[in-house]
Design an enzyme around this catalytic site. Structure first.
Site, PDB file in Angstrom:
ATOM      1  N   CYS C  94       0.820  -1.215   0.000  1.00 54.98           N
ATOM      2  CA  CYS C  94       0.000   0.000   0.000  1.00 54.98           C
ATOM      3  C   CYS C  94       0.852   1.262   0.000  1.00 54.98           C
ATOM      4  O   CYS C  94       0.345   2.355  -0.204  1.00 54.98           O
ATOM      5  CB  CYS C  94      -0.929   0.003   1.195  1.00 54.98           C
ATOM      6  SG  CYS C  94      -1.932  -1.486   1.241  1.00 54.98           S
ATOM      7  N   HIS C 387      -9.623   2.771  -1.095  1.00 54.09           N
ATOM      8  CA  HIS C 387      -8.170   2.582  -1.024  1.00 54.09           C
ATOM      9  C   HIS C 387      -7.714   1.566  -2.059  1.00 54.09           C
ATOM     10  O   HIS C 387      -7.538   0.395  -1.759  1.00 54.09           O
ATOM     11  CB  HIS C 387      -7.821   2.128   0.404  1.00 54.09           C
ATOM     12  CG  HIS C 387      -6.414   1.643   0.570  1.00 54.09           C
ATOM     13  ND1 HIS C 387      -5.331   2.286   0.004  1.00 54.09           N
ATOM     14  CD2 HIS C 387      -5.911   0.568   1.249  1.00 54.09           C
ATOM     15  CE1 HIS C 387      -4.236   1.616   0.324  1.00 54.09           C
ATOM     16  NE2 HIS C 387      -4.553   0.572   1.064  1.00 54.09           N
ATOM     17  N   CYS C 417       0.567   3.269   5.972  1.00 54.62           N
ATOM     18  CA  CYS C 417       1.022   1.960   6.411  1.00 54.62           C
ATOM     19  C   CYS C 417       0.890   0.970   5.252  1.00 54.62           C
ATOM     20  O   CYS C 417       0.217   1.250   4.274  1.00 54.62           O
ATOM     21  CB  CYS C 417       0.191   1.480   7.588  1.00 54.62           C
ATOM     22  SG  CYS C 417      -1.572   1.390   7.203  1.00 54.62           S
TER      23      CYS C 417
END
Lengths: 461, 324, 431
Positions: C94, C387, C417
């Protein structure tokens, strides 16, 4: 070194094909069409960069000083200019000068000479009449003679065949035919840029206007904003302005951003996602132009919406949204732009009006009101623009082959297509050519007017 | 756990055998089961003194690869990883264990034995394809709350060792597997024992540490482990074969869980010891919540449980060798 | 603000992304390459980069088919950028987008390149499926077979069970736990409540809705496939509605489970890009200079046996980065913390306020500090926007840079994160 043009996805909009026009231009179709007395739309000569202004001789009629100036001008452009012509020769154009008529009887000699050569006019040929503005004449006989030229020109437009057109150039009373604005207008009318313009009059009111070094790139180095640029006519305008040398700021609502980006990338311009009805729309256009280009020369108000309903069924949102987008946004943006230093050096504004705004259209009270309003705005804004050596004009398209008209019922569409002197619908490019011309420095003598691009439609003629 | 490794005793009665095939042993055990099953009173006879020993060619690269595909971890490339994981060493010795338990003299029935725990001293590293000797013996037959338990001690010895009396340095690996035979009793002993394994009921709800991992055992996990270990005990292979032995579904092999517990935690140089105690069986397919807790001084406790029922499947502890 | 030894600034010129869409919905038919190409096209259109040869384009996708090994380069070739622009793929879960942008900024600061585009794309809807290892083994063997007989023999071993495709792993390979399960443990350890999480989720939706309403995204987003707006956005959500949802992660915590579908980020498809350049590059092309990319820091945690939280790496990165610059959270005008889950943000913030944690894990003398909630994720965040893993960095950098534009010297903080116990933080400075 390998020269490679930037890759871009084809952004061309799907265009309804005019199968009828294609059909009647086959040999079989021609015979059937003749037998049935059907209209025979001709393929129109359209402008491409580098194309000759006229393939054959251009005849200049009339023994006036204007005729002399014009003949000299055409000669300088390298045309085959004639004052007389043989019986067999095909004419690319005829410029008939009536700029000195003071009584109805003064027309006849030139008219008859025109009659003699009418059949010799080539396909997509041009007849251009030159006259003085009737409004400038107080004498009834003078004004009558001038108005007579208008009637003559319009009827001639209806008699033209094979894509040929007839239009008029209207000179302000004291203006010399050698004014740059006259050259600009003449060149536009002679060229393929005016393919779908017929039966119209282009006024030249001032000595303003600058002729370009390169007639293929009249907008070189200039920065132009086009609203509603994501598709249809707006996208065609963006492409045409780019072809003519302008850097394009393509504006459309955020929701149309994907198509807008494709257009911006195709024309090597910038995409500005913006709701033109926003209070700060003018500021954001100025900010973008200032930041990215440091100048702003041309604004094309093309964005518009329709919310058709018979008046009896009209509601507040249908009315107000059309007025807000089509008219109020333009007024607000113009006020903001004209108050800025950036848009003060020979600024040019072109607004999209509509033949609905001229002739009215059932179910379009809101739309026609907004478009007629645009014509009013343009006429009233001309003096302010002129004080900055700029211009403001409107273009009123007739039946244009777009995604919107493709959705019309088939019969209505066929009828609408044929109801003009050219017996066919125009293309977005035809509107774009006229817009680009009015946005060019060569059109500096023309302001405050609404020019129809309608193939001389019967509606609102 | 003690700080020193337990000695490998001298065995008086040692029988050398060929490395047996597990499939054959199980087949014989199944055939025997009907015949001897439980002897009348349900009382159990004494353990035989005889130990078994067999030579092993060691773990093949095919086995280590199969192991790695199933359990994970780094490749056995001979450079960065060359030492066999403890669970795989157990696999090498397991047929000898089973041969011992399948012998007619062994007092408990092989089929249906429950694996209670395993304690291993992995004293020295064992390489891939390293020839070995395996010695197995039974000891410590004792009561359990639910029956009788026994320790099977398996010692993995160097190729050149004397299996009857191995020198200290010849003992590479010692494993003590504790098995339960349910419903049996020892003569002369009261029914309920109080040894450590019998104090608490299997799989009771317990306080659980924060989860650090989640293990998935597919419906085919038993077959997959069988492919690595050669252990085709029907209780692990499929729901059908497990039902034949009275289990509601196939259960994961205990050593499969031990292998997962140890993967990535065992030192190549060995010298470590570990223990695993099995509680509620892992019914396939299963998702097992796992927690690893660092207890300091090289000790790690690993607990596995059923997250939904909050029943513990196993807990284990790994003690790394002391450094310096 | 300059980082030590940086000869020049890396400037954020602007960004473009496509609206983020919930997985398997609006973009179901689009590939990651389609999406990244579209995002790049919009960026090119916004900044007139047609025919421009940039220094580098970098980005990536977390879920990527092997055939897309050159995803960014292939996407670039579908745009009007000069085909001589080099591109490379980046993969940091990510944090892919942040790492791509951060390292491009470093290259610009070092003078290695003058201009760059960084970003990322991800599609759950276009995620590659792979065959089982067993089937793959058989197919490879058949492929190596020399005779038809050998090939047939190999193929004959295929069993129906082999044919079930396997979705790419969303679980941490070393723990087998999903990110949500990991976060549930961390959230429980930090005592993050359900209410706090729901409030954060609600604020995310409200802030994002407000940003859309005031046209904030007019020059940050270009529509794609008839989607003009992030379609995960629920502007009319209420705390009462959120309170009715059942927990989806950490269910083994029973009554103490707090993480629901609403306070966890939905699976989303999308792509985002950011244009960076040196000041000279921006000036020579009359491009805006929204903010300076001051610095970024990567960190990782020891999460495998639970010593540290999987998603707590940004706490460590922030400590190092702020210490290096002598900054505290009070020095930041805006704070952008990517919400993998609402509890991620809350746990990170609690950790920074916790003196013991900061001493033991971050090597600080005491607490790193408190973040003023009114400065947090002011224009919406991952909970509302969604996301699409690798696209999140580009979304945050472009939005924050626009926020900071016209506020010279004001600072913005970013925390993202990532899977594998990793994380990135960054500092932006307004221009």
């Amino acid at each position: 070194m390998i020269q490679r043009s930037p890759q871009s996805r084809p952004a061309a909009q799907p265009r309804p094909t005019d199968t009828y026009t294609a059909l009647v231009n086959t040999e079989l179709g021609r015979r059937i069409g003749r037998a049935l007395g059907l209209p025979r739309p001709a393929p129109l000569r359209r402008h491409t960069p580098g194309a000759a202004l006229a393939d054959g001789p251009v005849l200049v009629l009339g023994e006036t000083s204007g005729a002399e100036d014009i003949a000299q001008l055409l000669l300088r452009w390298g045309l085959d200019v004639r004052r007389h012509i043989g019986d067999e020769e095909r004419l690319s154009g005829v410029v008939a000068c009536f700029d000195a008529v003071s009584a109805p009887g003064d027309l006849q000699e030139t008219v008859l000479r025109l009659a003699d050569v009418q059949r010799q006019i080539a396909p997509s040929g041009r007849v251009i009449t030159v006259l003085r503005d009737p409004q400038d004449a107080r004498d009834p006989s003078v004004r009558a003679a001038r108005r007579a030229v208008e009637g003559l020109t319009r009827s001639l437009g209806r008699e033209m065949r094979a894509g040929a057109t007839a239009n008029g150039v209207v000179l302000q009373e004291s203006l010399d035919a050698a004014a740059p604005g006259v050259a600009g207008v003449l060149r536009f009318l002679l060229s393929g840029r005016s393919a779908f313009v017929s039966g119209q009059f282009l006024s030249v009111d001032s000595v303003n206007g600058t002729l370009p070094e390169d007639w293929d790139r009249p907008l070189a180095g200039q920065v132009a904003v086009v609203t509603g640029a994501a598709r249809g006519i707006g996208a065609a305008i963006a492409r045409t302005l780019r072809r003519d040398g302008a850097q394009v700021i393509a504006v459309d609502v955020p929701a149309a951003g994907e198509a807008l980006a494709a257009v911006a990338n195709e024309v090597g311009g910038t995409a500005l996602q913006l709701d033109i009805t926003a209070e700060d729309a003018g500021d954001r256009i100025l900010e973008h132009a200032e930041q990215r280009h440091g100048r702003l020369d041309v604004v094309i108000h093309n964005a518009g919406i329709t919310r058709d309903k018979l008046l009896a069924h009209m509601d507040a949102s249908r009315w107000s949204s059309v007025i807000a987008v089509n008219l109020e946004a333009q007024l607000r943006i113009n006020r903001r732009l004209l108050a800025s230093e950036l848009f003060s050096h020979a600024p040019r504004i072109v607004s999209l009006a509509s033949t609905s705004g001229i002739a009215g259209n059932r179910g379009q009270t809101n739309y026609a009101a907004s478009k007629a309003g645009v014509m009013g705005m343009v006429a009233a804004s001309a003096p302010e623009l002129e004080s900055r050596h700029g211009t403001i004009n409107a273009v009123a398209p007739g039946f244009i082959e777009t995604e919107m008209t493709a959705k019309m019922p088939m019969v209505a569409r066929e009828v609408a297509r044929r109801l003009n002197s050219l017996s066919q619908g125009g293309l977005p490019e035809d509107v774009a050519e006229t817009v680009a011309f009015l946005a060019s420095p060569a059109a500096g003598g023309t302001s405050g007017m609404t020019l129809r691009v309608c193939g001389q439609n019967l509606i609102g003629a | 756990m003690s700080e020193t490794f337990s000695p490998a005793p001298v065995v008086a009665d040692l029988r050398r055998i060929e490395m047996p095939s597990l499939a054959g042993l199980y087949a014989r055990a199944a055939a025997d089961a009907a015949g001897r099953a439980v002897r009348g009173s349900g009382e159990v006879g004494a353990l035989p003194d005889q130990a078994l020993a067999a030579r092993s060619a060691g773990a093949t690269t095919a086995t280590t690869e199969a192991y790695r595909r199933l359990v994970g971890g780094e490749a056995f490339d001979g450079v960065h990883r060359w030492s066999l994981p403890s669970a795989l060493v157990h696999v090498l010795g397991f047929p000898v264990q089973v041969a011992l338990m399948a012998d007619r003299r062994f007092p408990l029935p092989l089929m249906g034995l429950v694996h209670l725990s395993n304690a291993v001293e992995h004293r020295r590293p064992i390489g891939v394809e390293q020839p070995l000797q395996i010695r197995a013996r039974a000891e410590n037959l004792r009561e359990h709350r639910r029956g009788v338990q026994v320790d099977i001690v398996t010692e993995v010895l160097r190729e050149q060792a004397d299996p009857a009396a191995p020198a200290e340095q010849d003992v590479l690996w010692t494993g003590t597997s504790t098995y339960l035979a349910r419903g049996l009793r020892l003569p002369d002993e009261p029914a309920a024992g109080s040894s450590e394994e019998s104090g608490r009921r299997d799989g009771d709800a317990v306080a659980l540490p924060p989860r650090t991992a989640s293990w998935r055992f597919g419906a085919d996990a038993g077959r997959s482990w069988a492919a690595v270990s050669g252990d085709c005990n029907p209780i692990h292979l499929s729901a059908l074969t497990a039902k034949a032995l009275g289990m509601p579904s196939a259960i994961a092999h205990g050593m499969h869980a031990a292998a997962k517990m140890l993967e990535g935690r065992e030192p190549q140089e060995a010298g470590h010891r570990w223990r695993i105690t099995f509680e509620a069986p892992i019914r396939l397919p299963a998702q097992v919540a796992v927690a690893a807790e660092d207890l300091g001084a090289g000790r790690t406790r690993i607990t596995g449980w059923d997250a939904r029922r909050r029943r513990r499947h196993f807990h284990g502890e790994l003690q790394l060798p002391e450094h310096d | 603000m300059h980082t030590v030894d940086a000869p020049r600034d890396a400037v954020i010129i602007g960004g473009n992304r496509i609206p983020f869409a919930r997985a398997h919905k609006a973009y179901a038919g689009a590939s990651t390459q389609d999406m990244l190409t579209s995002a790049l096209n919009g960026l090119v259109a916004r900044f007139a980069l047609q025919g421009e040869q940039l220094g580098a384009v970098a980005g990536g996708a977390v879920l990527k088919h092997p055939k897309n090994f050159n995803l960014v380069r292939e996407s670039l070739l579908g745009t009007p950028l000069d085909p001589r622009t080099p591109a490379h793929d980046v993969q940091m879960a990510c944090a892919t987008g942040m790492e791509a942008i951060g390292s491009l900024a470093d290259k610009i600061r070092l003078g290695r390149i003058d201009s760059a585009v960084g970003g990322g794309v991800d599609s759950i809807s276009d995620a590659p499926l792979v065959v089982s290892d067993a089937l793959r083994g058989i197919l490879m063997e058949a492929n190596r077979a020399k005779t038809a007989g050998q090939r047939l023999k190999a193929l004959a071993r295929i069993r129906p069970g082999h044919l079930a495709p396997q979705a790419p792993g969303v679980d941490e390979p070393r723990t087998g736990m999903s990110m949500g399960e990991h976060m549930a443990v961390t959230a429980h350890q930090w005592g993050i409540t359900r209410t706090e999480q729901d409030e954060l989720a609600l604020a995310s939706h409200q802030n994002l809705a407000a940003a859309w309403d005031r046209g904030f995204f007019d020059d940050l987003v270009t529509p794609f496939r008839r989607v003009a707006k992030d379609d995960n956005l629920r502007p009319d959500s209420t705390l009462e509605k959120l309170a009715t949802l059942s927990p989806v992660f950490g269910r083994d915590l029973g009554e103490e489970a707090t993480m629901t579908a609403a306070n966890s980020t939905a699976l989303t498809d999308g792509a985002a890009t950011v244009l960076l350049g040196s000041e000279e590059f921006a000036e020579s092309r009359d491009l805006p200079q929204l903010a300076t990319f001051v610095d970024h820091e990567l960190a990782a945690t020891d999460f495998v046996d639970g010593a540290e939280g999987l998603l707590m790496a940004p706490t460590r990165a922030a400590a190092r980065m702020l210490t290096r610059h002598g900054l505290t959270f009070d020095d930041f005008e805006y704070v952008e913390i990517h919400e993998a889950f609402a509890s991620t943000v809350l746990a990170q913030m609690k950790a920074w306020e916790d003196a013991e944690y900061c001493r033991e894990h971050l090597g600080l003398d005491g607490a790193l500090g408190r973040i003023d909630r009114s400065r947090l994720n002011v224009d919406g965040s991952s909970l509302a926007a969604g996301h699409p893993f690798a696209a999140t960095g580009g979304r945050i950098v472009a939005s924050l840079a626009k926020r900071l534009h016209g506020k010279p010297g004001k600072l913005g903080f970013i925390s993202v994160c990532a899977a594998g116990g990793q994380g990135i933080t960054a500092i932006l400075e307004g221009r």
